[in-house]
Every structure is written in structure tokens, then in C-alpha cells.
Enzyme design. Structure first.
Site, PDB file in Angstrom:
ATOM      1  N   SER A 126       0.838  -1.193   0.000  1.00 35.53           N
ATOM      2  CA  SER A 126       0.000   0.000   0.000  1.00 35.53           C
ATOM      3  C   SER A 126       0.874   1.243   0.000  1.00 35.53           C
ATOM      4  CB  SER A 126      -0.904   0.000   1.236  1.00 35.53           C
ATOM      5  OG  SER A 126      -1.473   1.276   1.448  1.00 35.53           O
ATOM      6  N   GLU A 145      -6.581 -10.835  -7.272  1.00 33.63           N
ATOM      7  CA  GLU A 145      -7.638  -9.865  -7.565  1.00 33.63           C
ATOM      8  C   GLU A 145      -7.722  -9.557  -9.060  1.00 33.63           C
ATOM      9  OE1 GLU A 145      -7.590  -7.593  -3.245  1.00 33.63           O
ATOM     10  OE2 GLU A 145      -6.623  -6.653  -4.951  1.00 33.63           O
TER      11      GLU A 145
END
Length: 464
Positions: A277, A290
Site C-alpha cells: 500500500s 484480484e
């Protein structure tokens, strides 16, 4: 005019039409296949007496040289060329003069593009199959270490019955094996050559579509020239297979996302196949999984786009068919990116096997074992199901698990119960009892593993 169709026109196309009409921006990747088909067509023209031996030799040499220039980027198409066929004819005429123009005899861009796209699809389907097979091998390698590792099996994402992690991984492998079967089956239908169909009606020249088909690796020429130039079933079917691969990747990705979450904690993803992140330094995100889930929508969308394009077309060729290539290219390109990444993620993820082992019996997942124990004593399953459900209700009311029911309470739940029922309330015992082919018992899973490895070892195109 450089256009192949300019003879009856007194002026060039408007800039807006030229920009809209041009496909060179995406069909240039078909150039090697168009050149291959052109060589086969030149040989047929020679056998038909339409090219002399010397002309054929010069033609083939020029096509080889043009192919080298295409490969190294020395020769490229431009928007003025309109499409790959026009560009390559320009390149041939630049090298051979009027002789280069002889190659167009007996063929049309209609049968050229139908042939080129089939060649492209068949070639790239083999690469797709190799990537799918590599993923199956990675799943099998992980399953081998987890043949007897218990985990909660789920329906409705709720604990249902214990399974082994190996069994669950091989369940994913089965879907990909079906994809390999579909690719092999698809290739059998795609292996027909449209070259020789002309614009739609064949040719009055003495061509040899059978010889062309054989040289290009097809099983036969098309059975109908009108169908030959307008058929895009092969492209739609390949997009369907790509969509199914995408859906299987999405389902695998969804499970990896769950397994790697803090709530599950079943697997740890390797750093090489995770991201972080920009604001939260502790994050480790399952981006590969994902993207596998996300790209499935794109793959299904490409299939839908082509089907909608095809649904109302009259015979034979229509410019709408210019829209057939980009969905095919996009799906194959995305799977070529996605599959190696998913395979790497699967191959390197580490299972924390003790975590799913500990949760395997929770949620009363062994309740069916009680029912089956009663059935073996002659109790109808309808009644056995009710008794096992009463055991669950008893445990829920007291905040205990099934194996913690007091011996004295068993008889109060049902006269058919006694303390010996606790022998089946063990995860390893429950798994060992699943011995039928395809079930989750360690022996059955080991047999599945051997079958999966045999299937992928003999999968198409290895089986050719």
C-alpha cells in the site's frame, strides 16, 4: 491509389472514413500468418500455370525477405495501407514490380483474413494450452503436500464437512483440465482452410484448396465458400474457452483472496507475487488473485462483443467483421499475462496447514458423520438426519462441540445414540472414511492427483 479496391473510384477516401476504416493499427500482428498463406497461394498459382517456375522462385524469395523486414521492423504498415493485406502487397510490389501484383489472382481479402485469423488463433491456442497446463501442474504440486491436510469444506461459504486441502486444490485443477479438453475439441473444428473461397464464390482459376489446406496445417478446405469467408464461429468459440479459463481463474483467485486474509490465515503469499500500500506500510495485497478475478469480466465482455456483432449479419463478408479481431487479440493477450502470474502465485504460496486443521471440525461440520453412523445401524436417513440435527441443537444451547456431548446426554437426545458414536467425531477418521473415487479421503485424493498429472501430461497439444 494504394488501396486494393481503388479501380472504380476517382478520388481517395475522406480522412474521417480512412481513419474509421483502417484496421492496420491492430491487424498488423497477422503479417507473419498472411505471408505464410501467401507462400502457399503462390505455389498453387505455379501449379495452375499462372506463375512460371522462375516467377515462383522470385516470389518466394521476396516474401521471405519481406517477412524478415516485418520481423525486424524495417517494413511496417501505415494508415494509408488500410490493412495488413494492402501493406504486404505494397511491400511485395516494391520488391518485384508487376510480378508482385500477380499474387492477388484467385484470392480476396475476404478469404485472406479468414485464413490469417484461423492460423493466428490455432497458433496462440497452443500457447494458451501450455500456460493452462503449467497452472494445473502448480496446483498438483501444492496438492501433493496437502493430500491428508484437513480443512473446513464449505457450502454457502459456511462450514459443511471436512475436506482435505489437496482435494480442494485438485477441484480447481479439474476446471482447467476441462479447458484443455475444450481447446483440443475447438482445434478440430477450427482446422479448415478458407483460402480459395475468394470473395464468396470460390474461383474460376484452377486452384487447389486441398493442397493449400495441407501446406498450412489444416485438415481440409472449407466445405462452402460463402461460409468460409463469413464464418467466425471459431473466433467466438475460442473466446468462450478464454472466458471459461477466466472464470476458473476468478474462482481460484477468490479463494486465494479469502485464504490469505487475516480472518482465514490459511496461506501466506510470496512477496514476489504480492504488492503493498502507498499509505499503509503493513499491507500485503493479493493483487494477482484480484486481477484474476477482475479480468474475467473483460474476457466475458470480449465474447459478448463478438457474439453481438455476429448475430444479425447476412452472408457473406460485411465490414462488421473488422470487429472480430480485437476481442480475440485482447483475450489471448490478457491470458498470456495473467496465467503465468497466477501459476507463480500458486507455486510459491505457503499453506499454514495447522490453521485450517484446527477449524475443520468447528461449526458442527461432523454432524453428517453422526447421521451416517446411524444409517450403518439401520436407521433411515430421514430419522438419522433429525437425530443429528438434535445433537447440533443440544450443543448450540450449551456452547459445546459435538464431541463434547456428555455420554449421559446422548441417550436423552435419542435412544439410538450411545457413547460409541464419538468414535466418528474425529476429523482424520471422517476423512479416512471417504474412500469412493473422487472423494476427499487421502487415498482418493492421491488417486485423483495421479489422474490429474496423467491428464496434463497427455493434454493437447502434447497429445498431437
Amino acid at each position: 491509389m494504394a488501396k486494393l479496391w481503388g479501380g472504380r473510384f476517382t478520388g481517395g477516401p475522406a480522412a474521417a472514413l480512412e481513419a474509421l476504416n483502417a484496421s492496420i493499427g491492430f491487424d498488423w500482428r497477422l503479417a507473419p500468418y498472411d505471408l505464410t498463406a501467401s507462400k502457399a497461394h503462390a505455389r498453387v498459382l505455379n501449379r495452375a500455370g499462372l506463375l512460371t517456375g522462375d516467377e515462383l522462385e522470385r516470389m518466394l524469395a521476396a516474401l521471405d525477405a519481406l517477412g524478415e523486414d516485418v520481423a525486424n521492423g524495417t517494413f511496417t504498415g501505415t494508415i494509408a495501407d488500410e490493412d495488413v493485406h494492402t501493406a504486404l502487397e505494397r511491400g511485395l510490389v516494391e520488391r518485384l514490380g508487376d510480378l508482385g501484383g500477380k499474387l492477388r489472382a484467385g484470392r480476396s481479402r475476404n478469404d485472406q483474413i479468414a485464413t490469417d485469423l484461423r492460423l493466428y488463433c490455432r497458433d496462440h491456442a497452443r500457447g494458451l494450452a501450455a500456460d493452462v497446463a503449467a497452472l494445473v501442474e502448480a496446483l498438483a504440486a501444492q496438492a501433493e503436500d496437502l493430500v491428508d491436510a484437513p480443512a473446513p469444506g464449505m457450502t454457502h461459504l459456511q462450514h459443511a464437512q471436512p475436506v482435505t486441502l489437496g482435494h480442494q486444490l485438485l477441484a480447481h485443477a479439474q476446471g482447467f483440465l476441462r479447458d484443455l479438453d475444450r481447446l483440443r475439441d475447438w482445434d478440430g473444428r477450427a482446422a479448415v482452410s478458407p483460402l480459395g473461397s475468394g470473395a464468396l464464390s470460390g474461383s474460376s482459376l484452377p486452384l487447389d484448396p486441398v493442397a493449400v489446406a495441407e501446406e498450412l496445417g489444416f485438415d481440409a478446405p472449407v466445405g462452402n465458400s460463402m461460409d468460409g469467408v463469413s464464418d467466425r464461429d471459431f473466433a467466438a468459440e475460442l473466446l468462450f474457452v478464454c472466458s471459461m479459463v477466466g472464470i476458473h481463474l476468478s474462482r481460484l483467485g477468490e479463494e486465494v483472496i479469502l485464504w490469505s486474509s487475516q480472518e482465514f490465515g490459511w496461506v501466506t503469499l510470496d512477496d514476489a507475487f504480492s504488492t503493498g500500500s502507498s499509505i499503509m506500510p503493513q499491507k500485503k495485497n493479493p493483487d494477482v488473485a484480484e486481477l484474476a478475478r477482475g479480468k474475467s469480466g473483460r474476457l466475458v465482455g470480449n465474447l459478448t462483443a463478438l457474439l453481438v456483432t455476429l448475430k444479425g449479419l447476412p452472408f457473406t463478408y460485411n465490414k462488421d467483421l473488422q470487429e472480430d479481431k480485437e476481442p480475440v487479440f485482447d483475450s489471448l493477450d490478457n491470458l498470456a499475462l495473467l496465467l503465468p502470474a497466477v501459476t507463480g502465485m500458486v507455486a510459491t504460496m505457503r499453506f499454514n496447514a495447522e490453521v485450517p486443521r484446527a477449524s475443520a471440525p468447528t461449526g458442527f461440520s461432523l454432524a453428517t458423520e453422526i447421521a451416517d453412523w446411524l444409517v450403518r445401524k439401520g436407521i433411515p436417513f430421514r430419522s438419522a438426519h433429525e437425530i443429528a440435527g438434535a445433537c447440533v441443537a443440544h450443543c448450540e444451547a450449551r456452547g459445546i462441540e459435538l464431541h463434547e456431548i456428555a455420554d449421559a446426554d446422548l441417550a436423552s437426545i435419542s435412544e439410538h445414540l450411545d457413547p460409541s458414536v464419538k468414535a466418528v467425531l474425529d476429523v482424520d477418521g471422517a476423512l479416512a472414511g471417504r474412500t469412493t473415487p473422487g472423494s476427499t479421503g487421502p487415498k482418493a485424493v492421491a488417486d485423483q492427483l495421479a489422474q490429474v498429472r496423467d491428464a496434463v501430461a497427455n493434454a493437447w497439444p502434447k497429445s498431437l
